[in-house]
Design an enzyme around this catalytic site. Sequence first.
Site, PDB file in Angstrom:
ATOM      1  CB  ALA A   1      46.183   5.647  -9.699  1.00 19.00           C
TER       2      ALA A   1
ATOM      3  CG  ASP B   1      47.559   5.802  -3.619  1.00 19.10           C
ATOM      4  OD1 ASP B   1      48.797   5.654  -3.700  1.00 19.10           O
ATOM      5  OD2 ASP B   1      46.984   6.872  -3.880  1.00 19.10           O
TER       6      ASP B   1
ATOM      7  CB  THR C   1      45.206  16.708 -17.361  1.00 16.89           C
ATOM      8  OG1 THR C   1      45.761  18.010 -17.435  1.00 16.89           O
ATOM      9  CG2 THR C   1      45.950  15.812 -18.348  1.00 16.89           C
ATOM     10  CG  ASP C   2      44.015  21.890 -18.603  1.00 16.65           C
ATOM     11  OD1 ASP C   2      45.004  21.251 -18.197  1.00 16.65           O
ATOM     12  OD2 ASP C   2      43.790  23.069 -18.253  1.00 16.65           O
ATOM     13  CD  GLU C   3      49.684  19.858 -18.003  1.00 15.59           C
ATOM     14  OE1 GLU C   3      50.642  19.305 -18.559  1.00 15.59           O
ATOM     15  OE2 GLU C   3      49.761  20.409 -16.898  1.00 15.59           O
TER      16      GLU C   3
ATOM     17  CE  LYS D   1      52.305  18.073  -9.378  1.00 18.77           C
ATOM     18  NZ  LYS D   1      51.167  17.262  -9.088  1.00 18.77           N
ATOM     19  CG  LEU D   2      52.976  28.180  -9.231  1.00 15.99           C
ATOM     20  CD1 LEU D   2      54.412  28.574  -9.551  1.00 15.99           C
ATOM     21  CD2 LEU D   2      52.016  28.897 -10.178  1.00 15.99           C
TER      22      LEU D   2
ATOM     23  CG  ASP E   1      60.260  28.706 -19.553  1.00 15.05           C
ATOM     24  OD1 ASP E   1      59.542  28.204 -18.659  1.00 15.05           O
ATOM     25  OD2 ASP E   1      59.784  29.325 -20.524  1.00 15.05           O
TER      26      ASP E   1
ATOM     27  CD  GLU F   1      54.710   8.673 -10.932  1.00 17.13           C
ATOM     28  OE1 GLU F   1      55.064   9.840 -10.631  1.00 17.13           O
ATOM     29  OE2 GLU F   1      54.841   7.712 -10.159  1.00 17.13           O
TER      30      GLU F   1
ATOM     31  CE1 TYR G   1      49.994  13.988 -15.678  1.00 15.30           C
ATOM     32  CE2 TYR G   1      49.780  16.171 -16.660  1.00 15.30           C
ATOM     33  CZ  TYR G   1      49.266  15.145 -15.887  1.00 15.30           C
ATOM     34  OH  TYR G   1      48.018  15.269 -15.317  1.00 15.30           O
TER      35      TYR G   1
ATOM     36  CE  LYS H   1      45.839  11.856 -16.673  1.00 12.64           C
ATOM     37  NZ  LYS H   1      45.335  10.994 -15.549  1.00 12.64           N
TER      38      LYS H   1
HETATM   39  P1  NAD Z   1      49.062  13.103  -7.197  1.00 14.33           P
HETATM   40  O1  NAD Z   1      50.393  12.921  -7.839  1.00 14.33           O
HETATM   41  O2  NAD Z   1      48.929  14.021  -6.045  1.00 14.33           O
HETATM   42  O3  NAD Z   1      48.491  11.693  -6.714  1.00 14.33           O
HETATM   43  C1  NAD Z   1      48.591  10.527  -7.494  1.00 14.33           C
HETATM   44  C2  NAD Z   1      48.251   9.330  -6.616  1.00 14.33           C
HETATM   45  O4  NAD Z   1      48.311   8.156  -7.439  1.00 14.33           O
HETATM   46  C3  NAD Z   1      49.241   9.125  -5.455  1.00 14.33           C
HETATM   47  O5  NAD Z   1      48.532   8.858  -4.274  1.00 14.33           O
HETATM   48  C4  NAD Z   1      50.060   7.927  -5.898  1.00 14.33           C
HETATM   49  O6  NAD Z   1      50.545   7.145  -4.821  1.00 14.33           O
HETATM   50  C5  NAD Z   1      49.047   7.156  -6.742  1.00 14.33           C
HETATM   51  N1  NAD Z   1      49.695   6.287  -7.741  1.00 14.33           N
HETATM   52  C6  NAD Z   1      50.720   6.633  -8.587  1.00 14.33           C
HETATM   53  N2  NAD Z   1      51.056   5.565  -9.335  1.00 14.33           N
HETATM   54  C7  NAD Z   1      50.241   4.540  -8.973  1.00 14.33           C
HETATM   55  C8  NAD Z   1      50.104   3.206  -9.403  1.00 14.33           C
HETATM   56  N3  NAD Z   1      50.890   2.684 -10.351  1.00 14.33           N
HETATM   57  N4  NAD Z   1      49.145   2.442  -8.832  1.00 14.33           N
HETATM   58  C9  NAD Z   1      48.336   2.939  -7.859  1.00 14.33           C
HETATM   59  N5  NAD Z   1      48.455   4.202  -7.394  1.00 14.33           N
HETATM   60  C10 NAD Z   1      49.381   5.002  -7.949  1.00 14.33           C
HETATM   61  O7  NAD Z   1      48.082  13.519  -8.385  1.00 14.33           O
HETATM   62  P2  NAD Z   1      46.834  14.519  -8.349  1.00 14.33           P
HETATM   63  O8  NAD Z   1      47.316  15.890  -8.579  1.00 14.33           O
HETATM   64  O9  NAD Z   1      45.985  14.196  -7.182  1.00 14.33           O
HETATM   65  O10 NAD Z   1      46.097  14.043  -9.707  1.00 14.33           O
HETATM   66  C11 NAD Z   1      45.156  12.980  -9.684  1.00 14.33           C
HETATM   67  C12 NAD Z   1      44.654  12.746 -11.086  1.00 14.33           C
HETATM   68  O11 NAD Z   1      44.051  13.936 -11.581  1.00 14.33           O
HETATM   69  C13 NAD Z   1      45.759  12.389 -12.080  1.00 14.33           C
HETATM   70  O12 NAD Z   1      45.251  11.416 -12.958  1.00 14.33           O
HETATM   71  C14 NAD Z   1      46.031  13.697 -12.813  1.00 14.33           C
HETATM   72  O13 NAD Z   1      46.493  13.445 -14.123  1.00 14.33           O
HETATM   73  C15 NAD Z   1      44.651  14.319 -12.814  1.00 14.33           C
HETATM   74  N6  NAD Z   1      44.614  15.787 -12.851  1.00 14.33           N
HETATM   75  C16 NAD Z   1      45.345  16.525 -11.978  1.00 14.33           C
HETATM   76  C17 NAD Z   1      45.231  17.925 -11.978  1.00 14.33           C
HETATM   77  C18 NAD Z   1      45.996  18.784 -11.021  1.00 14.33           C
HETATM   78  O14 NAD Z   1      45.973  20.012 -11.152  1.00 14.33           O
HETATM   79  N7  NAD Z   1      46.673  18.231 -10.015  1.00 14.33           N
HETATM   80  C19 NAD Z   1      44.379  18.533 -12.901  1.00 14.33           C
HETATM   81  C20 NAD Z   1      43.658  17.738 -13.801  1.00 14.33           C
HETATM   82  C21 NAD Z   1      43.764  16.362 -13.751  1.00 14.33           C
HETATM   83  O1  DAU Z   2      46.460  21.636 -16.172  1.00 12.90           O
HETATM   84  C1  DAU Z   2      46.303  20.520 -15.343  1.00 12.90           C
HETATM   85  C2  DAU Z   2      47.661  20.067 -14.849  1.00 12.90           C
HETATM   86  O2  DAU Z   2      48.097  21.030 -13.888  1.00 12.90           O
HETATM   87  C3  DAU Z   2      47.642  18.677 -14.250  1.00 12.90           C
HETATM   88  O3  DAU Z   2      47.298  17.751 -15.237  1.00 12.90           O
HETATM   89  C4  DAU Z   2      49.010  18.331 -13.653  1.00 12.90           C
HETATM   90  O4  DAU Z   2      48.955  17.072 -13.007  1.00 12.90           O
HETATM   91  C5  DAU Z   2      49.375  19.395 -12.641  1.00 12.90           C
HETATM   92  O5  DAU Z   2      50.654  19.146 -12.107  1.00 12.90           O
HETATM   93  C6  DAU Z   2      49.337  20.777 -13.289  1.00 12.90           C
HETATM   94  O6  DAU Z   2      50.404  20.922 -14.270  1.00 12.90           O
HETATM   95  P1  DAU Z   2      51.247  22.282 -14.402  1.00 12.90           P
HETATM   96  O7  DAU Z   2      52.531  21.978 -15.026  1.00 12.90           O
HETATM   97  O8  DAU Z   2      50.416  23.362 -14.985  1.00 12.90           O
HETATM   98  O9  DAU Z   2      51.404  22.620 -12.802  1.00 12.90           O
HETATM   99  P2  DAU Z   2      52.662  23.124 -11.944  1.00 12.90           P
HETATM  100  O10 DAU Z   2      52.117  23.458 -10.589  1.00 12.90           O
HETATM  101  O11 DAU Z   2      53.816  22.215 -12.033  1.00 12.90           O
HETATM  102  O12 DAU Z   2      53.051  24.484 -12.674  1.00 12.90           O
HETATM  103  C7  DAU Z   2      52.091  25.512 -12.861  1.00 12.90           C
HETATM  104  C8  DAU Z   2      52.780  26.615 -13.667  1.00 12.90           C
HETATM  105  O13 DAU Z   2      53.787  27.226 -12.844  1.00 12.90           O
HETATM  106  C9  DAU Z   2      53.513  26.106 -14.890  1.00 12.90           C
HETATM  107  O14 DAU Z   2      53.384  27.074 -15.919  1.00 12.90           O
HETATM  108  C10 DAU Z   2      54.970  26.003 -14.456  1.00 12.90           C
HETATM  109  C11 DAU Z   2      55.087  27.113 -13.427  1.00 12.90           C
HETATM  110  N1  DAU Z   2      56.038  26.883 -12.320  1.00 12.90           N
HETATM  111  C12 DAU Z   2      55.940  25.716 -11.630  1.00 12.90           C
HETATM  112  C13 DAU Z   2      56.794  25.445 -10.590  1.00 12.90           C
HETATM  113  C14 DAU Z   2      56.720  24.144  -9.819  1.00 12.90           C
HETATM  114  C15 DAU Z   2      56.964  27.863 -11.975  1.00 12.90           C
HETATM  115  O15 DAU Z   2      57.030  28.941 -12.593  1.00 12.90           O
HETATM  116  N2  DAU Z   2      57.796  27.597 -10.933  1.00 12.90           N
HETATM  117  C16 DAU Z   2      57.780  26.428 -10.239  1.00 12.90           C
HETATM  118  O16 DAU Z   2      58.614  26.249  -9.314  1.00 12.90           O
END
Ligand code: NAD
Ligand code: DAU
Length: 362
Positions: free
Chosen positions: A80, A31, A132-134, A197-198, A288, A82, A158, A162
Site C-alpha cells: 500500500a 486496501d 522502489t529503486d527511486e 503511468k507511461l 518535462d 501512493e 514520492y 518511500k
Molecule cells: P498502485 O498505486 O497501483 O496501488 C496502491 C494501492 O495501495 C491501491 O490499491 C490503493 O488503494 C492502496 N492504498 C493507498 N493508500 C492506502 C492506505 N492509506 N491504506 C491502505 N491502502 C492504501 O501502486 P503499485 O504500482 O501497485 O505499487 C505498489 C507498491 O510497489 C508501492 O509501494 C510502490 O511504491 C511499489 N513499487 C511500484 C513500482 C511500479 O513500477 N509501479 C515499482 C517498484 C515499487
Molecule cells: O522505478 C520504480 C517507479 O516506477 C515506481 O516506484 C513508481 O511507483 C512508478 O510510478 C514508476 O515511476 P516513474 O516515474 O518512473 O513511472 P511513470 O510511468 O510515471 O514514468 C515513466 C517515465 O516516463 C518517466 O521518465 C516519466 C515519463 N513519462 C511519464 C508519463 C506518465 C512521460 O514521458 N510521459 C508521460 O505521460
Amino acid sequence: MIFVTGGAGFIGANFVLDWLAQNDEPVINYDKLTYAGNLNNLASIKQDARHIFVQGDILDTDKLNQLFAQHKPRAIVHFAAESHVDRSIHGPAAFVNTNVNGTFSLLEAARAYWQGLTGDERSNFRFLHVSTDEVYGTLSTDDPPFSETTAYAPNSPYSASKAASDHLVRSYHHTYGLPVLTTNCSNNYGPYHFPEKLIPLMITNARAGKDLPVYGDGQQVRDWLYVSDHCTAIRRVLEAGKPGETYNVGGWNEKTNLSVVHTLCDLLDQLQPKANGSYRDQIKYVTDRPGHDRRYAIDARKIEKELGWKPAETFETGLRKTVAWYLANDEWVAQVQSGDYLKWVDLQYSGNSSNKNAQEQA
Ligand code: NAD
Ligand code: DAU
C-alpha cells in the site's frame, strides 16, 4: 495466511492473483481503495474463499491490531502506497501520510502482534516491505546500476516518502528485532496498470486517437520489469530472504522513454493498424517533469545469486503480452476512464450478500 496491504492496486492485485494461482494459503487483502485501488482487478477471485478483502487504511492501527489478532497472519506483505511521481509533485501530503505515517502505523501494529507470538510462529514471522529503486536517486549514463549499498538520494516527494518508509522498516529490525525484508524494484508494467503511468497511458491514448505526451527530450532511462516477475521475486524473498536484508529487483532492461513509446506504437501498428499512418504520428513532446530523474538501473545480482531468482520475461515478450492484455480488456479500461470502477460495492457485490468478501467489508 498472509496479510497483504494495497492488494487492489496494480502490483498488489497481480501478486494476490499469482499467489492464489500458486498455492492454497489464504490472503487477507487490506486496501483503502483510493483512486488507484480497483476491485475489478480482483474480479476473477470474487468468489474465492481463500481471498478475504477488507477495506481499510494502513493509518488505522486499531483496525490492524484487531485483524492481526483475528486472522493471525504468518507474514505481512506491504504494497500500500501512493505511487505516482507526478501526483506527488502536485500534492505531496498524501504521500507523507500514507507512505511514511501509514508505514509507521503498520509497523507498530506488526511489532505489537509479533511480540505477542511465541516459538516458531514468532521466529518464522516476516514483514516484507515493497519499495522502489527511486530511493537511490538518479544515475548518469556511465554510472554503474544501483546496488543494495548505493546511498539513498531521493529526488521527488514520492521517492523521499518511500525512502523514509524504508528507513523506518530498517530501524524496526535493528531496534526491535522485527524480521523485516525490503525489496527495491525497478519500473513494473503489465496487466491492471493504471493508465496514468507511461506504458498504459501510451497504449490507451494511442487507441483513443489522443496525443502521446513525451516529457522533455524522451531520453530518460527506466529499467523495466514485467509485473509477474516482480511477484515471483517477492514470493522468493518471502520464502528465503534473510531478515534485515534488502534485495534489489530488476529486469536488466534499460530503455529510453522514447524507445518504449516507439516500440508500443510499432506493436499497435501490427496488432491494430490505423486506417492512415502510424501511431508514432501521435507523439507529442511536452514540458518535462520537474526534478525528472534521468536514469534508473538496477543491479539484480544479489537476488539472483543468493536466492536464485531470475525474470522469466524479456522486455519484448512482456510488452507484447501487455499490449495484448489491453486490447482484450476494453471494459476494464473504460471503467477506469469513466470512474465507474470506483462504484466498487455495486460493481462487485450487487445482489450477493452471502459473498464472504462483502461480509468482511461490511
Ligand atoms: P498502485 O498505486 O497501483 O496501488 C496502491 C494501492 O495501495 C491501491 O490499491 C490503493 O488503494 C492502496 N492504498 C493507498 N493508500 C492506502 C492506505 N492509506 N491504506 C491502505 N491502502 C492504501 O501502486 P503499485 O504500482 O501497485 O505499487 C505498489 C507498491 O510497489 C508501492 O509501494 C510502490 O511504491 C511499489 N513499487 C511500484 C513500482 C511500479 O513500477 N509501479 C515499482 C517498484 C515499487
Ligand atoms: O522505478 C520504480 C517507479 O516506477 C515506481 O516506484 C513508481 O511507483 C512508478 O510510478 C514508476 O515511476 P516513474 O516515474 O518512473 O513511472 P511513470 O510511468 O510515471 O514514468 C515513466 C517515465 O516516463 C518517466 O521518465 C516519466 C515519463 N513519462 C511519464 C508519463 C506518465 C512521460 O514521458 N510521459 C508521460 O505521460
